[in-house]
Write an enzyme that holds these catalytic residues in place. Sequence first.
Site, PDB file in Angstrom:
ATOM      1  N   ASP A  82       0.899  -1.246  -0.005  1.00 23.82           N
ATOM      2  CA  ASP A  82      -0.018   0.064   0.155  1.00 23.82           C
ATOM      3  C   ASP A  82       0.881   1.103   0.091  1.00 23.82           C
ATOM      4  OD1 ASP A  82      -2.348   1.323   0.299  1.00 23.82           O
ATOM      5  OD2 ASP A  82      -2.465   1.215   2.335  1.00 23.82           O
ATOM      6  N   HIS A  83       0.707   2.241  -0.744  1.00 25.54           N
ATOM      7  CA  HIS A  83       1.284   3.348  -0.806  1.00 25.54           C
ATOM      8  C   HIS A  83       2.885   3.307  -1.012  1.00 25.54           C
ATOM      9  CE1 HIS A  83      -1.913   6.046  -0.576  1.00 25.54           C
ATOM     10  NE2 HIS A  83      -2.527   5.084   0.402  1.00 25.54           N
ATOM     11  N   ASP A 104       3.017   4.974  -5.524  1.00 27.43           N
ATOM     12  CA  ASP A 104       2.368   6.284  -5.233  1.00 27.43           C
ATOM     13  C   ASP A 104       3.394   7.430  -5.522  1.00 27.43           C
ATOM     14  OD1 ASP A 104       0.563   8.230  -4.561  1.00 27.43           O
ATOM     15  OD2 ASP A 104       0.312   7.815  -2.344  1.00 27.43           O
ATOM     16  N   SER A 259      -9.120   2.566   8.386  1.00 30.24           N
ATOM     17  CA  SER A 259      -9.345   3.267   9.627  1.00 30.24           C
ATOM     18  C   SER A 259     -10.512   2.624  10.331  1.00 30.24           C
ATOM     19  CB  SER A 259     -10.098   4.581   9.274  1.00 30.24           C
ATOM     20  OG  SER A 259      -8.930   5.494   8.772  1.00 30.24           O
TER      21      SER A 259
HETATM   22  O1  G3H Z   1      -3.396   4.946   3.463  1.00 31.93           O
HETATM   23  C1  G3H Z   1      -2.864   4.783   4.485  1.00 31.93           C
HETATM   24  C2  G3H Z   1      -3.320   3.431   5.374  1.00 31.93           C
HETATM   25  O2  G3H Z   1      -4.415   3.643   6.034  1.00 31.93           O
HETATM   26  C3  G3H Z   1      -2.046   2.973   6.129  1.00 31.93           C
HETATM   27  O3  G3H Z   1      -1.819   3.606   7.293  1.00 31.93           O
HETATM   28  O4  G3H Z   1       0.646   4.166   6.963  1.00 31.93           O
HETATM   29  O5  G3H Z   1      -0.623   4.383   9.392  1.00 31.93           O
HETATM   30  O6  G3H Z   1      -0.256   2.213   8.259  1.00 31.93           O
HETATM   31  P1  G3H Z   1      -0.372   3.752   7.953  1.00 31.93           P
HETATM   32  P1  13P Z   2      -9.233   4.852   5.245  1.00 27.64           P
HETATM   33  O1  13P Z   2      -8.142   5.813   6.219  1.00 27.64           O
HETATM   34  O2  13P Z   2     -10.374   5.623   4.696  1.00 27.64           O
HETATM   35  O3  13P Z   2      -9.468   3.665   5.909  1.00 27.64           O
HETATM   36  O4  13P Z   2      -8.236   4.554   3.865  1.00 27.64           O
HETATM   37  C1  13P Z   2      -7.330   3.686   3.776  1.00 27.64           C
HETATM   38  C2  13P Z   2      -6.618   3.441   2.576  1.00 27.64           C
HETATM   39  O5  13P Z   2      -6.704   4.184   1.637  1.00 27.64           O
HETATM   40  C3  13P Z   2      -5.444   2.777   2.602  1.00 27.64           C
HETATM   41  O6  13P Z   2      -4.624   2.766   1.575  1.00 27.64           O
HETATM   42 ZN    ZN Z   3      -4.645   4.917   0.795  1.00 25.76          ZN
END
Ligand code: G3H
Ligand code: 13P
Ligand code: ZN
Length: 311
Positions: A82-83, A104, A259
Site C-alpha cells: 500500500d502506498h 504512489d 481506519s
Molecule cells: O492510507 C494509509 C493507510 O491507512 C495506512 O496507514 O501508514 O498508518 O499504516 P499507516
Molecule cells: P481509510 O483511512 O479511509 O481507511 O483509507 C485506507 C486507505 O486508503 C489505505 O490505502
Molecule cells: Zn490509501
Amino acid sequence: MPLVTTTEMFKKAYAGKYAVGAFNVNDMEMVQAIVEAANECHSPVILQVSAGARKYANPVYLRHLVMAAVETTDIPVAMHLDHGADFEICKASIDDGFTSVMIDASSKPWEENIALTRKVVEYAHDHGVVVEAELGKLAGVEDDVKVEAHDAMFTSPDEVEEFTQRTGIDSLAIAIGTSHGAYKFKPGQDPKLRIDILEEIGRRLPGFPIVLHGASSVPQDQVAIINEFGGNMPNAIGIPESELRKAAQLAVCKINIDSDLRLAFTAAIRKHFVEHPDHFDPRQYLGDARTNMKALVKHKIINVLGSENKA
Ligand code: G3H
Ligand code: 13P
Ligand code: ZN
C-alpha cells in the site's frame, strides 16, 4: 490456494459489478479477522501492507502471517504493498513475494510520476507482479503526511488515457471525494462521491480497474462504543456506504479500508477493559478485538463491496 495477483479478481469484479476489499494488516489478529471473514463469505480479498506496517511488524513477520492465512483457506488472496513511496520499497516487496504493489507518485510532477511508475511496472511485470498507481490527490493523513482538504485534487479524466498507456499500469487509484483517516467530514455534512468523474473515467478506460483509497465510512456505532468506554474521539463521519456501493457497481474494483478496522479493534478493547478491569491476558482482549473486526469485514463484504460468494 497460493497467493494470486489481482488480475483475475478485477476482471470478475468489473464484469460482476462489485469490488474487492483491500484491508490493511499490521498484526496476526488483523490477518486472521480479515481472512476468516472473507473465507466465511466466500469472497476474494486483498491484504495490504503499508510502510508503517512494515516498520511496526517487520516485513518478514507480515509475509509469514499472510502465507499462514493463505494456507488456511481456498479463497483467492492477494498480498499488496500500500502506498509504495519509491522504487526501492516496491522492488523489496516484489522480491519478498508480494503479488501486487502500489507506486504512489501522485504528489510528483506529471512526467516524474510517469517515469517512476513506468520503472516499477517494468520490474514488477518481469516478476509476474501487478502495479497500481495514482492520479489526483486525496485529502487526509497517510503515513504521518497530512494533505489539507484545500490541497486535495480530483482526478482529471483528460489525463487517464495517456497515463495508463505510457505507464502500463494494471489499475488506477483516483481521487473523487474520498480521503484518508477517521476524520473525513463533520457531522451534518452530506459527503458525496464525484460519481460523474468516475463514470467519465470509465468511458475513457473501458474495462480498466479503478481503485478507491480513503474509503472508510467511520461507523458511528464503533465511535460511540469508543467514547462510551473512556475514549474521546471528536465527532466525525466518513464516506456513506451507499456512495461506495454505487462506485463498486461501476468501474471501481478495489476499495481500501483501514481506519474502520482500527475503530472496530479499538472499540472492542476499550469495552473489554471497562467490563473486565481484572483481565490481563492479551488473548482475552485481542480475541474480542479480532471478533469485532471480523464482523466489520463481513459487513463490508456483504453490504458495501458486494463480493460475497464471488471467490
Ligand atoms: O492510507 C494509509 C493507510 O491507512 C495506512 O496507514 O501508514 O498508518 O499504516 P499507516
Ligand atoms: P481509510 O483511512 O479511509 O481507511 O483509507 C485506507 C486507505 O486508503 C489505505 O490505502
Ligand atoms: Zn490509501
